[in-house]
Design a protein around this motif. Structure first.
Motif: not given
Lengths: 350, 648
Positions: B312-327, B335-348
């Motif tokens: 229920d918050r506007d959530f942004e992170d450098r790993v994420l490709k876009e802001p999310h509001r999870v309801r 959100w999970f998909r974006d996060l994991l994709s970002g981590l894979e892209d960065r190799g983190d």
């Protein structure tokens, strides 16, 4: 005394004389052995409490009467013989009368015993196959003391009408010596006599007011009224005296279940004449010759229908062989109604 | 004065005590196990004739026979001869009674010898100490049933202070299945509670979890009762009618449009409401559904992070490709998909101290919930819930989880009870007392087995609920298999017919053999009651509940069959607007995907608008309908000149 002792020392009835009705009940001071003992110790100086463990005198004493046989005159057959009781057993007794007694030494005045005696009698009436008490049971509590030797004045003051003298002079004016055992026997006899008087009182009351048959434990000759009543049937279970000699005795002892002897006429000293016969209630296999043998008594007024009447009463008696009066050791001869009377008195008369 | 029923007896070997005595009666006396009697002493103590009240717990019958063998001999071995015996043997009926009360209470002495009387109605009230809470000025009695003996009926009351609190609380009922005793007793008792709960003590509602069958599905429909039952209602002054205010809640089936309840007949849907929760509601109770062996402390930490920082918050992170509001679960998955994709892209391998493996595991477990609890958990975030804050006095809220999966049942139970507790603590539920009825307690609070969230909650209610007004009415077949602290904290215990094996367990050792035998043979409508005011268990009869039996309800209102989406939507919307038609629904939803239709339906149900049809229609985005393009006007070909030289 020809009473039969039960397991706890109480004694079956044997009426011997018709006397005025005994005073019923007892005051609170003699309601129990312990109450009587406390009362004596409190009121009579120099009395020592007896600590004999509460064993009844009836259990301590042996029968004085030796077993014997007497010849009796026949009232049915010229010679006594065995007769099969015809027909099926038929329950007809409406009531059962019995009495109990109990004597116990409660104190000693020097060497003189003070005996607490309790006697009672009851009629148990059968209604719808259940036994209930007819009218009120008669109960009597007394202290039996040798007043010829004991402090008469103190005892009379303390017990007044509830005191009986065991040293009353005989007809010739002699008084029994103060032998402790003799005094105990005299006390026990006095208690037995009182018990018999209570039984007679109840039996006469029944015969005067009712017509239905009543079974009386013991003989019926002690009371003229009862002995002449058609409703009274006496049943004697003890056989220290057998009214048959010689072949007649053999026939009596060989009776089989459901057989009776010929009717005889008996009239012991001091008793009214009655008709009597022996009846075998149970099979003797594996038992002695007296097993299941009773002697019935009925009034003499029924002649000349002696046979029919004896058979009829025998059928009544045979019907009373069930239920068993167990666990009384005399169950082979005792009717359940008589046991019920004894148990009632045992429960209510300490 | 009535004749005595019996006489107290005692011997040196079997003396009477302050808590137990024996007496004999005539053979035809109406005394039996459970009969309440009064003993009148003969000697005054400190100026008072003592009176002792007791309940018969054991009985003996015997004759003067020393051995059965004598009876055999007496009948010559032929039982048929017994009818000819001229005299019946002396027979005794001897009873043992447990003391209920001494009057006066002090000095507490052994029960005196005295006459025994059948207890009158007034005696029963004194014996059970009901006189202390049936006073005119402070009557807190709740009728539980009738004590019957010797042709006399006496109303038996429980003390509301000890049933609903605060002195004691909670009720537990046990008995074999199949006699309908447990559910019937609770239905009857709720009706009695609603009729007699003192207004001065506040308001009361009930939340009933229907965990099996249709037993609780027709509480608002009348039953056909026999005259005897009606008479009992009259005697006990309880209205012989179904519950007036009942609301049903049930999750959807997996199709998210048909209610997953046996009360799905269209005629009965007016007070049936879907029970659906979104991500927020579920995450609060995620631990109910997550296996503790699977979700460790690291996973817990990530779940807490999501609950506090993402939900229920506007959530942004450098790993994420876009802001999310999870309801909703759908948002969470994105959100999970974006996060994991970002981590894979960065190799983190780590994100905010959380290892990527933990993130994958939590994603797997959380998103799996919507699958495991399909029908209850919505992907779109819409909720349809109990009326928190708006509970009505004397209302029954039935939560039907009978057809739900086990995980969903646990989640429903945990969340509803927690919400009840929260609101009662804040005093904003709408009522001051809530009775929670849970059947099959041996499943939810077993004596052994792993510690579960639901069991912890039940223990919490049992031990602390009475201070809040949260009262547990529980039932089970085998009391011995329920956690001791749950049943032990139940101030009132009811027992229907019991199984012999259950009665052989140590928990019933305090009952006499005769009482246990009676328990094993109780008929329908009979109960044994233990209550703090009653020093001994009492047997009572109660009437059939005035509500339609589940079996009858299912025959008269059979369960609705699964229907296509449009019919299902119509069925739900008709609760608000019966004039809607299938053609109208088909017209509205015809252009849209199923997910869009369900989202619109859930939104409508959640808001329960006055004009449901319009609200439902408004939930769809505008789509211009396809139409047939007009055929271009054809220009007729010019006619060729007859003299065209190039013409073929």
């Amino acid at each position: 005394m020809d009473g039969v002792r039960s397991a706890d020392g109480t004694t079956g009835v044997r009426a011997i004389a018709a006397d005025p009705e005994a005073p019923p009940g007892a005051s609170g001071t003699l309601r129990s052995v312990h109450a009587a003992q406390r009362h004596l110790l409190r009121t009579i100086p120099n009395v020592r409490a007896a600590t004999g463990g509460g064993l009844p005198l009836e259990r301590q004493q042996r029968d004085m009467e030796l077993p014997h046989v007497i010849d009796a005159a026949g009232a049915e057959d010229a010679t006594l013989r065995a007769r099969a009781v015809p027909g099926a057993p038929v329950p007809a007794f409406r009531a059962f009368l019995d009495g109990t007694q109990r004597s116990e030494v409660v104190g000693w005045c020097g060497s003189l015993p003070l005996v607490y005696g309790s006697a009672g009698a009851v009629v148990r009436e059968r209604l719808d196959r259940r036994l209930t008490t007819w009218e009120r049971p008669l109960v009597q509590h007394r202290i039996y003391a040798p007043l010829a030797y004991a402090p008469r004045a103190e005892l009379e003051a303390a017990l007044s009408g509830m005191l009986e003298d065991t040293t009353k002079p005989s007809a010739d004016g002699t008084i029994v010596p103060p032998h402790p055992t003799l005094l105990l026997e005299r006390a026990t006899l006095a208690v037995s006599r009182n018990r018999e008087l209570l039984e007679i009182a109840l039996a006469e009351r029944w015969c005067a007011s009712r017509e239905e048959p009543i079974m009386i434990d013991g003989g019926i000759g002690a009371s003229e009224v009862v002995a002449q009543s058609a409703c009274a049937v006496g049943v004697v279970k003890s056989h220290r005296t057998l009214y048959a000699e010689g072949d007649a005795l053999s026939i009596v002892l060989a009776l089989r279940r459901g057989e009776r002897s010929s009717v005889i006429r008996i009239a012991p000293r001091g008793r009214s004449e009655v008709l009597s016969w022996y009846l075998r209630l149970r099979d003797t296999s594996g038992h002695d010759a007296l097993w299941g043998l009773v002697r019935a008594e009925m009034c003499v007024t029924v002649q000349p229908r002696v046979t029919e009447r004896a058979d009829e009463i025998s059928r009544w008696l045979l019907a009373e062989s069930s239920p068993l009066a167990a666990p009384d050791p005399r169950w082979d001869r005792m009717a359940y109604g008589i046991r019920s009377a004894e148990e009632f008195l045992r429960a209510t008369n300490n | 004065m009535t004749a005595p029923l019996g006489l107290v007896v005692a011997t040196e070997r079997t003396p009477n005590t302050p808590h137990q005595f024996q007496f004999w009666t005539a053979i035809d006396s109406p005394v039996g196990i459970g009969t309440i009697v009064r003993v009148d002493g003969r000697q005054p103590v400190e100026g008072h004739i003592p009176q002792v009240y007791g309940v018969v717990t054991e009985g003996f019958s015997y004759t003067d026979l020393a051995s059965p063998l004598f009876d055999v001999l007496g009948h010559d071995g032929d039982p048929g001869q017994s009818a000819f015996a001229p005299t019946e043997r002396a027979e005794v009926r001897l009873y043992i009674a447990a003391v209920l009360r001494h009057v006066p209470e002090e000095p507490l002495q052994p029960v005196p010898m005295g006459e025994v009387f059948l207890a009158t109605e007034a005696d029963v009230a004194i014996a059970l100490r009901m006189d202390s809470y049936l006073r005119e000025d402070a009557n807190t009695g709740i009728p539980i049933g009738l004590y019957r003996s010797g042709g006399m009926d006496s109303a038996i009351y429980l003390d509301a202070e000890f049933l609903v609190g605060p002195e004691a609380a909670h009720l537990n009922i046990t008995g074999v299945s199949g006699l309908a005793t447990k559910t019937s007793a609770v239905e009857w008792l709720l009706a009695s509670l609603f009729a007699h709960f003192p207004v001065s003590k506040g308001s009361v509602a009930a939340v009933c979890f229907n965990v099996k069958g249709p037993d609780l599905c027709f509480l608002d429909l009348p039953a056909e009762l026999e005259a005897e039952d009606r008479a009992m209602y009259e005697t006990l002054d309880v209205p012989c009618e179904p519950f007036r205010n009942v609301r049903y809640f049930a999750p959807f089936k997996a199709d998210n449009v048909s209610l997953n309840t046996l009360r799905s007949n269209e005629e009965l849907l007016a007070n049936v409401q879907p029970l659906t929760w979104g991500l927020r509601e579920v995450l609060q109770f995620a631990e109910v559904l997550l296996n503790r062996d699977d979700v460790d402390a690291k996973a817990d930490a990530l779940i807490d992070f999501i609950k506090e920082r993402v939900l229920d918050r506007d959530f942004e992170d450098r790993v994420l490709k876009e802001p999310h509001r999870v309801r909703s679960f759908a948002d969470l998955e994105a959100w999970f998909r974006d996060l994991l994709s970002g981590l894979e892209d960065r190799g983190d391998e780590h994100w905010r101290t959380h290892h990527v493996a933990t993130i994958r595991k939590v994603r797997n477990r959380l998103t799996n919930i919507s699958t495991r609890c399909a029908g209850l958990v919505t992907n779109d975030g819409h909720t349809s819930d109990l009326p928190w804050g708006d509970f009505a006095d004397r209302a029954v809220y039935v939560v039907d989880v009978a057809l739900a999966e086990e995980d969903a049942q646990d989640l429903i139970f945990a969340r509803i009870v927690s919400k009840l507790r929260e609101h009662l603590e804040r005093r904003d539920l709408g009522v001051t007392h809530v009775v929670v009825f849970v059947d099959e307690l041996n499943k939810y609070a077993p004596a052994d087995g792993p510690e579960t969230y639901v069991r912890k909650m039940l223990l919490d209610i049992a031990e602390r609920g009475r201070y809040l007004g949260l009262v547990l009415f529980s039932a089970q077949q085998f009391r011995s298999q329920v956690h001791r602290r749950v049943v032990g904290n139940a101030g009132t215990a009811l027992y229907g017919r019991m199984d012999g094996d259950e009665l052989a367990t140590p928990g019933y050792a305090v009952l006499s053999a005769a009482t246990r035998t009676k328990l094993a043979t109780l008929s329908k409508g009979q109960l044994m009651v233990r209550h703090p005011h009653f020093t001994q268990p009492i047997f009572i009869s109660f009437p059939r509940p005035a509500v339609m039996r589940g079996r009858d309800g299912m025959e008269r209102y059979p369960q609705a069959k699964d229907v296509p989406l449009d019919v299902g939507v119509l069925r739900q919307l008709r609760r608000f607007d019966p004039s809607l038609t299938l053609a109208w629904v088909q017209d509205v939803i015809g252009l849209y995907e199923d997910d869009d239709v369900l989202r619109a339906l859930h939104a409508t149900l959640a808001h329960a608008p006055d004009n449901a049809g319009a609200y439902f229609r408004a939930q769809f985005r505008k789509i211009v309908g396809a139409s047939v393009a007009p055929a271009p006007a054809r220009t007729p070909l010019r006619a060729l000149p007859d003299d065209d030289p190039y013409a073929i």
